[in-house]
Enzyme design. Structure first.
Site, PDB file in Angstrom:
ATOM      1  N   LYS A 285      -0.304   5.472  -0.145  1.00 16.58           N
ATOM      2  CA  LYS A 285      -1.131   5.502   1.062  1.00 16.58           C
ATOM      3  C   LYS A 285      -1.231   6.929   1.593  1.00 16.58           C
ATOM      4  CE  LYS A 285       0.068   0.909   2.932  1.00 16.58           C
ATOM      5  NZ  LYS A 285      -1.295   0.341   2.963  1.00 16.58           N
ATOM      6  N   ARG A 359       0.289  -9.900  -1.762  1.00 19.98           N
ATOM      7  CA  ARG A 359      -0.148 -11.120  -2.462  1.00 19.98           C
ATOM      8  C   ARG A 359       0.769 -11.443  -3.634  1.00 19.98           C
ATOM      9  NH1 ARG A 359      -5.902  -8.454  -3.178  1.00 19.98           N
ATOM     10  NH2 ARG A 359      -5.195  -7.592  -1.209  1.00 19.98           N
TER      11      ARG A 359
HETATM   12  N1  BES Z   1       0.314  -3.752   4.257  1.00 16.56           N
HETATM   13  C1  BES Z   1      -1.020  -3.474   3.884  1.00 16.56           C
HETATM   14  C2  BES Z   1      -2.059  -4.039   4.858  1.00 16.56           C
HETATM   15  C3  BES Z   1      -2.047  -3.513   6.254  1.00 16.56           C
HETATM   16  C4  BES Z   1      -2.983  -2.585   6.661  1.00 16.56           C
HETATM   17  C5  BES Z   1      -1.150  -3.991   7.192  1.00 16.56           C
HETATM   18  C6  BES Z   1      -2.995  -2.131   7.965  1.00 16.56           C
HETATM   19  C7  BES Z   1      -1.163  -3.515   8.493  1.00 16.56           C
HETATM   20  C8  BES Z   1      -2.089  -2.592   8.885  1.00 16.56           C
HETATM   21  C9  BES Z   1      -1.317  -4.061   2.498  1.00 16.56           C
HETATM   22  O1  BES Z   1      -0.235  -4.133   1.631  1.00 16.56           O
HETATM   23  C10 BES Z   1      -2.337  -3.188   1.865  1.00 16.56           C
HETATM   24  O2  BES Z   1      -2.079  -2.040   1.699  1.00 16.56           O
HETATM   25  N2  BES Z   1      -3.495  -3.760   1.540  1.00 16.56           N
HETATM   26  C11 BES Z   1      -4.562  -3.040   0.950  1.00 16.56           C
HETATM   27  C12 BES Z   1      -5.088  -3.851  -0.207  1.00 16.56           C
HETATM   28  C13 BES Z   1      -6.080  -3.136  -1.051  1.00 16.56           C
HETATM   29  C14 BES Z   1      -5.408  -2.056  -1.846  1.00 16.56           C
HETATM   30  C15 BES Z   1      -6.744  -4.124  -1.979  1.00 16.56           C
HETATM   31  C16 BES Z   1      -5.654  -2.859   2.005  1.00 16.56           C
HETATM   32  O3  BES Z   1      -5.907  -3.772   2.786  1.00 16.56           O
HETATM   33  O4  BES Z   1      -6.226  -1.769   2.063  1.00 16.56           O
HETATM   34 ZN    ZN Z   2       0.183  -2.373   0.545  1.00 18.14          ZN
END
Ligand code: BES
Ligand code: ZN
Ligand code: ZN
Length: 505
Positions: A285, A359
């Site tokens: 990230k 997931r």
């Molecule tokens: N933990 C994150 C989602 C999240 C985003 C939680 C903002 C709280 C605040 C999750 O694991 C994630 O990173 N999801 C990605 C998925 C994508 C790579 C398909 C997302 O939502 O960007």
């Molecule tokens: Zn994530």
């Protein structure tokens, strides 16, 4: 803090602050402020001071609007706080108003406060839900997370020691005491969940999350079991093992059981995503805001908080909490895009982006829940950034294969003062997760990606009644609100406790 009922005559009530309510008149031709019955009594004792301030337009009765009056000995209470309930008075506006008032009083050094916010008089059910909401609101509003601030830890002067709930007739005392107790239980369970989310990720590791869950289970008389890495391996939970393999912290799988229903009935399963820190892994990230990913175990916290509330409220239903927990880290041992993982039910997933880790661990937990025969299954997860774009931090997204369960969750949320909104799960949304080389692909395109994520989860629940709550937007506030500080909200704890009551026989 001591919470008690006060039935003394209101004018003679000794307290640092007496909190009374007023609403904004909402009609087309109506303007101005309506004082509650108790506020009107106080207004009389203060020779019309409150109504004067209202007619002058200085106080409009908006939700959370707050006015302080020093009584200068006209009544025994040192201060009167007039708090606005807005134009539509509901238990939720009482909860919010109470939170704002309690927060304000804590910050201004009151030690003994008395709530007299009741709006609709003496009808039993209304009074009891209003009192519950007042107490809940105050305890939620008073919540702070200052554990790691040494300077504030040593001073005790900014705490409210006595919380009174004013009651005009002593005959209702038992009912009001029960309502206070319910409000206290639900607020404390929410604050327990908030603490877990607010804890820094170097403290709240998967192992520590399991310790806290066990500690709570022992205090509240729940059965508990924690699967270690060896057991997780034996259960072939390839999703959890894959995500955890980049971290020095071993994964855990927490199981808590509450038995309030029939011996043979499997009952409700609550599944919570417990990523104690989400760096994104190899698909790392951006640095900005990454610290907030300590909250990626908000689903786990909600489930554990709900179990605490359920253990105290004792509904006639069996409820089992399933919490897969690990860290998502990049390292030489981390899983990679391109990997194929095998979930415990045998299905394979082609990894595309290691940041879509939630997931994967949920797939194992849901498969386990199905194998054990729980029904319905409700999972909670800070799953997607897209749900934050769609619904902001106000409303939680609901994804389900069962309309009745969806409606029960939304209705439970209304009682708890939490908003839920159902999103579509049509078949077409599943097309983007077809894989050429595995049973499914981990992610689709960015478009509608909260729904795609839910469609992946759906692969692991079969025909079991199931709902997925994406709390990525609602679990954590990045700026403070008048009724709550920045950080964890404890969302869904009270809704889940209410849902368990609804599903009970
Ligand atoms: N933990 C994150 C989602 C999240 C985003 C939680 C903002 C709280 C605040 C999750 O694991 C994630 O990173 N999801 C990605 C998925 C994508 C790579 C398909 C997302 O939502 O960007
Ligand atoms: Zn994530
Ligand atoms: Zn995550």
């Amino acid at each position: 803090m001591n919470i008690h009922v006060t039935t003394q005559a209101i004018q003679g009530l000794q307290t640092d602050a007496l909190v009374v309510a007023a609403a904004r008149k909402a009609g087309k031709d109506e303007q101005g402020v309506q004082l509650s019955a108790l506020a009107t009594t106080i207004d009389g004792a203060l020779e019309g001071l409150l109504s004067e301030i209202c007619t002058s337009g200085e106080f409009k009765g908006g939700l959370g609007e707050l006015l302080t009056l020093h009584t200068m000995g006209r009544i025994a209470a040192k201060r009167v706080i007039l708090i606005g309930l807005g134009s539509k008075v509901t238990t939720q506006s009482l909860r919010r108003a109470s939170a704002v008032a309690a927060r304000h009083l804590q910050n201004t050094g009151a030690q003994h406060i008395t709530l007299a916010l009741q709006w609709s008089g003496t009808q039993e059910q209304a009074r009891s839900s209003e009192v519950q909401a007042e107490v809940e609101g105050a305890l939620l509003g008073l919540y702070t997370f200052r554990m790691y601030k040494q300077s504030e830890n040593t001073s005790t002067d900014k705490t409210i020691a006595q919380l009174g709930v004013f009651l005009e007739d002593a005959t209702a005392q038992t009912i009001v005491e029960q309502a206070i107790e319910q409000g206290r239980v639900l607020a404390e369970a929410t604050n327990f969940a908030r603490n877990l989310v607010n804890e820094p990720p170097n403290v709240l590791t998967p192992t520590e999350l399991a310790n806290r869950a066990v500690g709570m289970a022992q205090r509240f008389g729940l059965e508990y079991e924690v699967f270690d890495k060896a057991k997780i391996t034996e259960l072939k939970m390839g999703g959890i093992l894959g995500v955890a393999q980049g971290s020095a912290e071993p994964p855990q799988f927490i199981v808590l059981r509450y038995r309030g229903g029939q011996e043979t009935d499997k009952g409700l399963a609550l599944v919570g995503k417990g990523i104690t820190f989400d760096t994104g892994g190899i698909s790392i990230k951006p640095a900005a805001g990454m610290d907030e990913m300590k909250g990626d175990m908000g689903g786990a916290a909600a489930v554990l908080g709900a179990m605490q509330a359920i253990a105290a409220l004792k509904p006639r239903i069996n409820v089992t909490a399933l919490v897969p927990t690990c860290e998502n880290m990049p390292s030489g041992t981390a899983y990679r895009p391109g990997d194929i993982l095998r979930i415990s039910n045998g299905k394979t997933i082609e990894i595309v982006n290691t940041d879509a880790e939630g997931r994967l661990i949920l797939a194992d937990a849901l498969s386990y829940a199905v194998k054990e025969g729980f029904s319905p299954i409700v999972d909670l997860a800070t799953l997607t950034g897209a749900i934050v774009i769609a619904l902001g931090n106000i409303t939680t997204g609901v994804f389900s294969n069962d309309e009745q369960l969806t409606n029960e969750i939304i209705a439970a949320g209304q009682i708890a003062g939490e908003k839920f909104w159902a999103l579509p799960m049509d078949e077409e949304y599943g097309e983007s997760i077809k894989s050429d080389i595995a049973d499914i692909k981990q992610t689709g395109s960015r478009a509608g990606s909260s729904i795609t994520a839910a469609k992946i989860l759906e692969h692991f629940v079969g025909d079991t009644k199931w709902a997925h709550l994406d709390i990525a937007g609602t679990s954590y506030l990045d700026s403070k609100k008048p009724y709550q500080e920045k950080g964890a909200t404890g969302v869904a704890v009270r809704t889940l406790a209410e849902l368990a009551r609804k599903l009970a026989v």
